[in-house]
Design an enzyme around this catalytic site. Structure first.
Site, PDB file in Angstrom:
ATOM      1  CB  CYS A 138      29.179  60.602  43.005  1.00  0.00           C
ATOM      2  SG  CYS A 138      30.674  60.909  43.515  1.00  0.00           S
ATOM      3  CB  CYS A 141      29.426  62.093  46.392  1.00  0.00           C
ATOM      4  SG  CYS A 141      29.987  62.506  45.011  1.00  0.00           S
ATOM      5  CG  ASP A 142      25.759  60.596  47.139  1.00  0.00           C
ATOM      6  OD1 ASP A 142      26.034  61.454  47.802  1.00  0.00           O
ATOM      7  OD2 ASP A 142      25.364  60.724  45.950  1.00  0.00           O
TER       8      ASP A 142
END
Ligand code: NAP
Length: 311
Positions: A138, A141-142
């Protein structure tokens, strides 16, 4: 303490992505008692998409978070109930459907399965060990953890290209590793990726191993044409090698293809009367927010017809 028992509902929707939220909007507006069960965030994969450019009505695009929020708000407006749980099992008691979570049993007349898909694992040594420590599925997300670093993205589809383009905001350099020499993703993403100065390509190559210590340090890559194996230094590995449907819990109940996608007719009816499937979890040609929304509406309407005819 025993399990909570609830229902009967006219409709239980499993999954709160665009298909599930649309189905809920339609069934609750049709005044059917509706429960939507979602174990994570409303919006599904939309929540991990930075900008959505191909959903009509938003000429400048819309963020995944915003579209998720708007769809959830609209679905809730007409009285749909929700519960935050993972569905572990669905079974039949005659015509009644029984939906089980870890601590509750819900009974209903119809089920609409909208569980979507999740990212496929590559299945190489180091993948599981370094998940969350350099291996990611992701970018939204990261991505921020990889500021000014050198990373690789594996895959050649829309996910790999869109996530790679997003990651160029943070990283110094990024290499897309693809097992062939032609990309699968949409042409406009191909054009953007190929013209982005931060993106390089490594063609005809597969990742064989991910290595590191406290985090990822390198990958072992094999050229499938020449057979040559090389080790490259990298700070992170983003894997986008396709999707698998979240239908495991329905094995033995519903017919599915060899990949686990639910088999339905064009009205979203599955192999069991009163159980419908909508969105990415069903076998279909195109998997987009627009198609998931269309499926959600169709499944809701077919469920309503089924309930009317049952009376
Ligand atoms: P996908 O289209 O199935 O692409 C998967 C990619 O991973 C392919 O390039 C495939 O290679 C490669 N691959 C598969 N298994 C591999 C393995 N074991 N080792 C190395 N490479 C492997 O999956 P996706 O990109 O996640 O997209 C899924 C669906 O979501 C598509 O319908 C896509 O259009 C949609 N989507 C749309 C958007 C958008 O419109 N903005 C964004 C994301 C996803 P081959 O090409 O050789 O098969």
């Amino acid at each position: 303490m025993g399990e909570k028992q609830a229902g009967p509902y006219e409709v239980i929707i499993i999954g709160g992505g665009p298909a599930g939220l649309t189905a809920g909007l339609y069934t609750s507006r049709a005044r059917l008692s509706t429960l939507l069960i979602e174990n994570a965030l409303y919006g599904g994969q939309m929540t991990t998409t930075e900008l959505i450019e191909n959903y009509p009505g938003f000429p400048q695009g819309v963020t995944g978070d915003e579209l998720s929020r708007l769809m959830e708000e609209q679905a809730r407006r007409f009285g749909m109930e929700t519960v935050a749980k993972e569905v572990l099992r669905v079974s039949l008691e005659g015509d009644t459907k029984v939906v089980e979570t870890d601590n509750a049993i819900y009974r209903c007349e119809t089920v609409i399965v909208c569980t979507g898909t999740e990212y496929r694992k590559l299945g190489v040594p180091g993948e599981r060990e370094f998940a969350g420590r350099g291996v990611s599925y992701c970018a939204t997300c990261d991505g921020t953890f990889f500021k000014d670093s050198q990373i690789v993205v594996v895959g050649g589809g829309d996910s790999a290209l869109t996530e790679a383009l997003f990651l160029t905001k943070f990283v110094k350099e990024l290499t897309i590793i693809h097992r062939r020499d032609a990309l699968r993703g949409t042409k406009i993403y191909q054009e953007r990726a190929c013209s982005n100065p931060k993106i390089k390509f490594l063609w005809n190559s597969i990742v064989q191993e991910i290595k590191g210590d406290s985090g990822v340090r390198s990958i072992v890559v094999k050229n499938v044409r020449t057979g040559k194996i090389e080790e490259f230094a990298t700070d992170g590995v983003f894997l986008f090698v396709g999707l698998v449907p979240r239908t495991q819990f329905l094995r033995g109940l519903l017919q599915m293809d060899e990949g686990g996608y639910l088999l339905t007719n064009e009205d979203c009816e599955t192999s069991v009367k009163g159980i419908f499937a909508a969105g990415d979890c069903r076998k279909r040609l195109l998997r987009q927010i627009a198609t998931a929304v269309g499926d959600g509406a169709t499944a809701a309407f077919t469920a309503e017809k089924y309930l009317e005819e049952k009376e």
